[in-house]
Design a protein around this motif. Structure first.
Motif, PDB file in Angstrom:
ATOM      1  N   UNK A  13       0.853  -1.194   0.000  1.00  0.00           N
ATOM      2  CA  UNK A  13       0.000   0.000   0.000  1.00  0.00           C
ATOM      3  C   UNK A  13       0.887   1.243   0.000  1.00  0.00           C
ATOM      4  N   UNK A  14       0.267   2.383  -0.221  1.00  0.00           N
ATOM      5  CA  UNK A  14       1.011   3.635  -0.248  1.00  0.00           C
ATOM      6  C   UNK A  14       1.155   4.176   1.176  1.00  0.00           C
ATOM      7  N   UNK A  15       2.091   5.109   1.325  1.00  0.00           N
ATOM      8  CA  UNK A  15       2.298   5.717   2.638  1.00  0.00           C
ATOM      9  C   UNK A  15       1.083   6.537   3.055  1.00  0.00           C
ATOM     10  N   UNK A  16       0.435   7.174   2.086  1.00  0.00           N
ATOM     11  CA  UNK A  16      -0.774   7.950   2.387  1.00  0.00           C
ATOM     12  C   UNK A  16      -1.884   7.037   2.920  1.00  0.00           C
ATOM     13  N   UNK A  17      -2.035   5.857   2.304  1.00  0.00           N
ATOM     14  CA  UNK A  17      -3.024   4.912   2.803  1.00  0.00           C
ATOM     15  C   UNK A  17      -2.704   4.495   4.238  1.00  0.00           C
ATOM     16  N   UNK A  18      -1.417   4.270   4.509  1.00  0.00           N
ATOM     17  CA  UNK A  18      -1.005   3.872   5.861  1.00  0.00           C
ATOM     18  C   UNK A  18      -1.361   4.958   6.874  1.00  0.00           C
TER      19      UNK A  18
END
Length: 487
Positions: A433-438
């Protein structure tokens, strides 16, 4: 008058591009026709490919498992909605409604068919049938649902080239796909009977068509095993014949060779009458698995089982390898693993890339599905959910990516982040997943814990105060930044 070469073919000068040679003695001849793929593979041929693929996948273990693995690794237990828009409160309510209300009953089939199973079915259809069709619909109570339309139900008669009635009258239609003047797919013809006499033209706004395209002009998808259907059919046929051969050999233990045949006086053998020509035939009674053979001397020979053998096994492996690799999956995950570290990692990387490619297609389907569900739910007064302001700010959690050694790689990546050798973005990418999703997941977790703590404090009769910290919502410390060493 034509000049012939040594093979009796019309003489032609040697071509610089040897692949353009048309000499039958240099290999298989292929048509040099430069036409669109929809003309080279007409509607009837595409249907044949899909029909054979469905039968092969149903009966061929490696083919079935390759498709199943790709679907399973692409979906996993992830694909939970994540809203990153500014309308936080509505996004939180919509996320909760999708996860807890819509996901379990989104599939119109019912019977426990949920969101994750639906996505896996879409992935399997893309490989098995070459494409998947997803209908955005609703039940009799105006509850939004999704329904998968079998690919063989979408099509049109080959002689029909133009829509003759309805809202798409005058537009071009080919193999069930209705296109406008710019060549864009605007609707699909869904048949209600096998012969295509009763049908419905459904707008592309309501019917999602997804497939892996290899050609720009391609309108329909081709099965993932299209390149190897003949090989897989031959593999099945060879296996069936070898099975019959094995059954025959297994029924014979000994060959008794005599110059006069079996003894009629032997109590182990009794004559029987063949009604076709009234001849006496000696049949086995108490010696199963022994066959008599006339020979110049008397001897017993033990029947050895040496089939199918290594040569047959090696050729079968070649056919299966060609099929699985050609559909973009890792051969080692389906059939024989090489058992060697470097080769294993190469196979996992190949599978990882295939999963990432499939997830892009599934993300397109999933985003359209949940935005449709929220839009319909927002208009239904019986559903207490409001669609958030920006419907384009939806993303999904992804399963962890494939790895040879999950624990070892995860620890290595974590150590690299703490040492400043790897960014948090790279680490979250490793997890799928992306860092933004995290970050949004972390924020959502804190919001959920705070809400649960508040509701538990207000609703308990014991006067117990529950804090978010007691539920695990602790402040996270940023990873330490390592100063570069001074030389």
């Amino acid at each position: 008058m034509a000049i012939l070469d040594q093979w009796g073919s019309p003489f032609s000068e040697n071509r610089f591009a040897q692949g353009a040679s048309r000499n039958p003695h240099l290999g298989s001849l292929f048509s040099p026709a430069n036409r669109g793929v929809d003309e080279l593979i007409p509607q009837r041929d595409r249907k044949t490919l899909a029909a054979v693929s469905r039968q092969i996948v149903f009966n061929q273990g490696p083919a079935k498992e390759a498709i199943r693995q790709k679907a399973s690794y692409s979906v996993g237990a992830a694909w939970l909605p994540i809203y990153s828009g500014s309308d936080t409160e509505a996004g939180e309510d919509a996320t909760s409604w999708l996860r807890n209300v819509w996901y379990p009953v989104c599939d119109s089939r019912g019977s426990g068919a949920d969101w994750h199973e639906f996505l896996e079915m879409v992935s399997k259809a893309m490989d098995r049938d070459g494409e998947a069709f997803v209908l955005l619909t609703e039940n009799d109570k105006e509850f939004p649902q999704i329904k998968q339309i079998p690919a063989h139900m979408v099509g049109s008669k080959p002689e029909v080239k133009q829509v003759k009635s309805g809202p798409y009258r005058g537009l071009k239609i080919q193999d069930g796909v209705i296109t406008n003047g710019r060549g864009r797919s605007v609707a699909y013809r869904v048949n209600k009977d096998p012969k295509g006499n009763t049908f419905e033209d459904i707008s592309a706004r309501d019917l999602i068509h997804v497939f892996d395209a290899d050609y720009a002009e391609q309108r329909r998808g081709f099965p993932a095993f299209s390149h190897a259907l003949n090989d897989l059919k031959n593999s099945l046929t060879s296996q069936q014949l070898e099975t019959i051969r094995q059954n025959i050999i297994s029924s014979i233990y000994l060959l008794e060779k005599t110059d006069h045949g079996p003894d009629p006086e032997d109590p182990a053998w009794t004559p029987s009458i063949d009604t076709t020509n009234n001849e006496a035939i000696l049949t086995e009674q108490v010696s199963p698995g022994i066959r008599h053979l006339r020979s110049s001397g008397e001897e017993l020979e033990v029947v050895k089982h040496e089939n199918p053998g290594d040569i047959w096994e090696s050729f079968q492996d070649r056919l299966i390898r060609s099929a699985v690799v050609g559909m973009g999956w890792a051969y080692a995950l389906v059939w024989k693993s090489p058992g060697q570290g470097t080769a294993e990692r190469a196979e996992v990387v190949r599978a990882r890339k295939a999963v990432e490619s499939r997830q892009k297609k599934l993300r397109f389907v999933a985003k359209r599905a949940i935005t449709y569900a929220l839009a319909k739910a927002d208009q239904n007064p019986g559903l207490t959910v409001r669609a958030p302001g920006n419907m384009l700010k939806w993303s999904f959690s992804m399963p962890e990516r494939l790895s040879v050694d999950d624990g070892r790689e995860a620890r290595s990546m974590k150590d690299a982040v703490e040492a400043g050798l790897c960014s948090e973005t790279e680490y979250q990418s490793f997890r799928g997943k992306s860092y933004e999703q995290h970050c949004w997941e972390q924020a959502q977790d804190r919001i959920t814990r705070a809400r649960v703590a508040r509701e538990a404090t207000e609703n308990n009769s014991e006067g117990v105060t529950v804090t978010p910290e007691e539920l695990g919502a602790h402040e996270t410390q940023p990873a330490p930044v390592m100063e570069p060493a001074i030389q």
